[in-house]
Each structure stands twice: as C-alpha cells, then as structure tokens.
Design a protein around this motif. Structure first.
Motif, short mmCIF file in Angstrom:
data_model
loop_
_atom_site.label_atom_id
_atom_site.label_comp_id
_atom_site.label_asym_id
_atom_site.label_seq_id
_atom_site.Cartn_x
_atom_site.Cartn_y
_atom_site.Cartn_z
N GLN A 56 0.81 -1.25 0.10
CA GLN A 56 -0.04 0.13 -0.07
C GLN A 56 0.90 1.26 0.15
O GLN A 56 0.48 2.16 -0.90
CB GLN A 56 -1.15 -0.01 1.36
CG GLN A 56 -1.85 1.30 1.12
CD GLN A 56 -2.75 1.50 2.31
OE1 GLN A 56 -2.47 0.41 3.28
NE2 GLN A 56 -3.62 2.09 2.38
N VAL A 57 1.90 1.39 0.74
CA VAL A 57 2.63 2.43 1.01
C VAL A 57 3.64 2.64 -0.39
O VAL A 57 3.68 3.74 -0.98
CB VAL A 57 3.62 2.43 2.14
CG1 VAL A 57 4.65 3.46 1.99
CG2 VAL A 57 2.68 2.27 3.53
N MET A 58 4.12 1.66 -0.87
CA MET A 58 5.10 1.77 -2.35
C MET A 58 3.87 2.18 -3.41
O MET A 58 4.46 2.89 -4.22
CB MET A 58 5.61 0.33 -2.43
CG MET A 58 6.79 0.05 -1.50
SD MET A 58 7.66 -1.34 -1.97
CE MET A 58 6.79 -2.71 -1.95
N GLY A 59 2.74 1.42 -3.43
CA GLY A 59 1.88 1.90 -4.65
C GLY A 59 1.57 3.51 -4.40
O GLY A 59 1.41 4.30 -5.34
N SER A 60 1.24 4.05 -3.12
CA SER A 60 1.04 5.24 -2.91
C SER A 60 2.10 6.03 -3.30
O SER A 60 1.93 7.21 -4.04
CB SER A 60 0.42 5.34 -1.48
OG SER A 60 0.07 6.74 -1.29
N PHE A 61 3.13 5.72 -3.12
CA PHE A 61 4.47 6.63 -3.21
C PHE A 61 4.47 6.56 -4.92
O PHE A 61 4.98 7.62 -5.51
CB PHE A 61 5.64 6.11 -2.85
CG PHE A 61 6.92 6.97 -2.85
CD1 PHE A 61 6.76 8.11 -2.24
CD2 PHE A 61 7.77 6.66 -3.76
CE1 PHE A 61 8.15 9.12 -2.40
CE2 PHE A 61 9.01 7.30 -4.10
CZ PHE A 61 9.05 8.53 -3.35
N LEU B 154 0.97 6.46 6.58
CA LEU B 154 2.15 6.47 5.83
C LEU B 154 1.84 6.66 4.30
O LEU B 154 2.78 7.51 3.67
CB LEU B 154 3.01 4.90 6.18
CG LEU B 154 3.39 4.98 7.47
CD1 LEU B 154 4.12 3.54 7.52
CD2 LEU B 154 4.67 5.84 7.53
N SER B 155 1.02 6.21 3.75
CA SER B 155 0.50 6.19 2.29
C SER B 155 0.40 7.88 1.97
O SER B 155 0.62 8.41 0.92
CB SER B 155 -0.63 5.48 1.92
OG SER B 155 -0.26 4.01 2.06
N ALA B 156 -0.40 8.23 2.91
CA ALA B 156 -0.82 9.85 2.73
C ALA B 156 0.30 10.86 2.85
O ALA B 156 0.52 11.87 2.27
CB ALA B 156 -1.82 10.23 3.92
N THR B 157 1.35 10.25 3.58
CA THR B 157 2.63 11.02 3.49
C THR B 157 3.48 10.98 2.31
O THR B 157 4.33 11.73 1.82
CB THR B 157 3.51 10.30 4.80
OG1 THR B 157 2.64 10.78 6.07
CG2 THR B 157 4.86 11.34 4.99
N LEU C 258 -3.72 18.22 3.99
CA LEU C 258 -4.30 17.75 5.18
C LEU C 258 -5.76 17.46 4.72
O LEU C 258 -6.38 16.68 5.60
CB LEU C 258 -4.35 18.92 5.92
CG LEU C 258 -2.97 19.05 6.79
CD1 LEU C 258 -2.81 20.39 7.92
CD2 LEU C 258 -2.70 17.74 7.69
N THR C 259 -6.65 18.07 3.84
CA THR C 259 -7.74 17.87 3.43
C THR C 259 -8.09 16.89 2.43
O THR C 259 -9.18 16.47 2.20
CB THR C 259 -8.51 19.30 3.16
OG1 THR C 259 -7.83 19.61 2.11
CG2 THR C 259 -8.49 20.34 4.21
N SER C 260 -7.02 16.38 1.90
CA SER C 260 -6.97 15.24 0.99
C SER C 260 -6.57 14.00 1.40
O SER C 260 -7.26 13.09 1.75
CB SER C 260 -6.50 15.71 -0.45
OG SER C 260 -5.15 16.03 -0.31
#
Length: 160
Positions: free
Chosen positions: A29-34, A83-86, A114-116
């Motif tokens: 999830q984190v790598m995909g988000s990055f 972590l994904s949001a970061t 912050l709002t997304s």
C-alpha cells in the motif's frame, strides 16, 4: 503490475506467516501510494491546487480502496494509510528538490494534503473498522450455525 504479480506469487508460495503477509500488504500500500504520488508531484505542485475545488490526488483513491480489497486489522490500516498519505508531501519534496522547482504558497499545499490525503487516511480507518466488524459478525454467525460435539452422550443406538 510487476509488484502485483510478485506479491501474488509470494502470498501463494506459503513462505510468509500471516503476520508477514500483513506486513507485506502494508508495504504494498505504501509503495503503491508513493508510486502514484511521485508521478503526480514530480514536476512540483500541479496546476489548480490553489483553486476553490482542487482535484483529489490519485493516491487518495488507493488509500480508501485498499482496505476494501485487502482486509487488514484497523490499527494496521491506520498506520499504513497515514504512511501512504505522507507519500504525497514526500514526493513533492523530492521532486521539487531534484528538479529545482520552488514550492510556492506552502500553507496552501499543506492544507491541500491535510484535507485530501490525510483525511482519506482517516476515512480508510473508518472503512477498515466497518469491514472488520462485519467480518467478526459473520464469523460469529458461522459459529452459531454449526455445532461441535464436546463429549459422547452415551453408547448404543441405531448406528452401532
């Protein structure tokens, strides 16, 4: 695509324990988000971010949809979603420094994330809690529907 095939092969091989699979899912999830974020923010802040209604980052859909497809324990979903949001701010920071593109109106960009992204991480946690609660209720209903013989009642009968 290659990451998905690799994860499928690892999951099917049986080499990882269930805890290892949970950690692998969180890493995916984190790598995909990055990956989504670096593609989106590599050239700096996208146009329209300071508009009245900016577009939602692609990783937000990934953050909210992931717990629906991969049911993880809610606390783990919260950690991996945050972590994904970061990934968005991190990708913007990396892209801006590598390409020497300054980030103007940092407060607007911070409010945007912050709002997304971070709000979507909280939504993903709520979704994970709902999915977890439904799974627990379903498991409980299955236990009620079946019976288990604790001890032998007696002997004799038509079957003996």
């Amino acid at each position: 695509m290659a990451m998905g095939i690799a994860v499928y092969a690892i999951a099917r091989s049986g080499r990882l324990s269930s805890r290892g699979l949970v950690n692998l899912a969180m890493a995916v999830q984190v790598m995909g988000s990055f990956g989504f974020a670096i593609r989106e923010f590599w050239d700096g802040v996208p146009a329209g971010i300071d508009a009245a209604f900016p577009l939602l980052p692609v990783e937000c859909v990934w953050i909210v949809g992931f717990p629906l497809v991969v049911p993880l324990p809610p606390p783990r979903v919260l950690v991996s979603s945050l972590l994904s949001a970061t990934a968005g701010p991190l990708a913007l920071f990396i892209g801006s420094n590598v390409n020497d593109v300054p980030v103007e109106s940092a407060m607007t960009v911070m409010a945007f994330f912050l709002t997304s992204s971070y709000l979507c991480a909280v939504v993903a946690f709520v979704v994970a809690k709902i999915v977890h609660r439904v799974n627990v209720r379903l498991r409980h209903a299955r236990e009620i529907a079946s019976y288990e013989l604790m001890e032998r009642i007696g002997q004799g009968g038509m079957g003996e």
